[in-house]
Design an enzyme around this catalytic site. Structure first.
Site, short mmCIF file in Angstrom:
data_model
loop_
_atom_site.label_atom_id
_atom_site.label_comp_id
_atom_site.label_asym_id
_atom_site.label_seq_id
_atom_site.Cartn_x
_atom_site.Cartn_y
_atom_site.Cartn_z
N LYS A 57 0.80 -1.22 0.00
CA LYS A 57 0.00 0.00 0.00
C LYS A 57 0.84 1.28 0.00
O LYS A 57 0.35 2.35 -0.38
CB LYS A 57 -0.93 0.01 1.21
CG LYS A 57 -2.04 -1.01 1.18
CD LYS A 57 -3.21 -0.55 0.34
CE LYS A 57 -4.45 -1.39 0.56
NZ LYS A 57 -5.61 -0.87 -0.18
N SER A 314 1.58 -9.84 -0.22
CA SER A 314 1.22 -8.43 -0.16
C SER A 314 1.60 -7.71 1.11
O SER A 314 1.76 -6.48 1.11
CB SER A 314 -0.29 -8.27 -0.39
OG SER A 314 -1.01 -9.09 0.51
#
Length: 333
Positions: A57, A314
């Protein structure tokens, strides 16, 4: 050439790449010997858990905040930035804002694990707990924007955010130009949409496969319905994949529908097994959302024999008690 309605193009992703130089890590793509043997394929892991914020992110958040400051001037964000998050985006916004000298308020629902809230606070951002879903947390975000003049940095539904995440797709094909498939966790769609946009522009033959939770799979349910749809958010080992996509979604709904080739849903037990496997075989302690690619290969017996396949790992935002719960579930399954 006509600009797509979602606003994410290879050119926008390359602009993000230039904007992120020196701001984020170009994460490694490593070959997993154990998984390659197990699946009779060349299996690679894209290690976004190596980002300073612990997850991918940071790319989108940094790109958006930097772009807004470049376009509007360094004082344009003096009143601060805000967002709602299931954890990783909040941590990314907090770190990006701290790096750029901007105040930040991160709104979290009560479902977000405490370890993620503490990690955000440690970066200097204010955390506000609001409601039992990401949509409810966004109500406080809207108030901060309307009443205090803060600037929203959305978790996924913005071309700048998705373009930032799309830089992963460029890196994947630079490191492995002949990738046959990439498996990506699917929630709001910024990660899969951005990666997919880059990959389909550079190597259309590479298949982009999304992996959602078995419950709370808002994007998949929305695609099935043909419109953004509300889905109840539930507690999950893959909590980063929870949350809605917004009934007024203007970017990622269309983007994911355009670039995703295949889709699988995974159970809690499959996520638990994958988390344990990644720790035991790869020595990586990762969150459930980071393990869903492996969970899909396992649970659905996807035949990748002879292929070059990348799994996007991730993020690493997992509490030890959550991993202990995963390990217990994996043993009983």
């Amino acid at each position: 050439m006509t600009q797509p309605s979602h606003g994410v193009t290879l050119a926008s992703i390359y602009r993000a790449r230039a904007n992120l130089i020196g701001q984020v890590v170009r994460t490694p793509l490593i070959r997993s010997q154990a998984l390659s043997r197990r699946f009779e394929a060349e299996v690679f892991l894209k290690l976004e858990n190596h980002q300073p914020s612990g997850a991918f992110k940071l790319r989108g958040a940094t790109h958006m905040i930097r772009t807004l400051m470049q376009e509007r001037g360094p004082d344009a964000l003096a009143r601060g930035v805000t967002t709602a998050s299931t954890g990783n985006h909040g941590r990314a916004v907090a770190l990006a804002a701290a790096n750029l000298g901007v105040p930040a308020v991160i709104c979290l629902s009560r479902l977000v694990p405490d370890n993620k809230a503490r990690a955000i606070e440690a970066l200097g951002a204010e955390v506000r707990r609001v409601g039992n879903s990401q949509d409810e947390a966004f109500g406080e975000v809207a108030r901060l924007v309307d009443e205090q003049g803060m600037t929203l940095v959305p978790p996924f539904d913005d071309p700048l955010i998705a373009s930032g995440q799309g830089t992963i797709g460029i890196e994947l094909l630079e490191d492995q130009p002949d990738l046959d498939q990439v498996l990506v966790g699917l929630s709001g769609g910024g990660l899969l949409g951005g990666i997919g946009a880059a990959i389909k522009a550079i190597r259309p033959a590479t298949r982009v496969t999304g992996v959602s939770l078995a419950q709370g799979d808002a994007m998949w349910q929305s695609l099935q319905a043909g419109r953004p749809t509300e889905v109840e958010e539930v507690e999950s080992l893959g909590d980063s994949l929870g949350g809605g996509i917004g009934l007024d979604n203007r970017c990622t709904f269309a983007l994911v529908g355009e670039v995703m080739d295949d889709h699988y849903q995974v159970s809690e037990a499959a996520i638990a097994r994958a988390m344990v496997t990644l720790l035991e075989d790869e020595k990586m302690l990762v969150e459930g959302a980071a393990a869903v690619g492996l969970a899909a290969l396992d649970e659905h017996a996807i035949d990748i024999r002879g292929q070059r396949v990348a799994l996007v790992v991730s993020g690493n935002g997992v509490a030890l008690e959550t991993f202990d719960r995963a390990r217990a579930l994996a043993k009983t399954d």
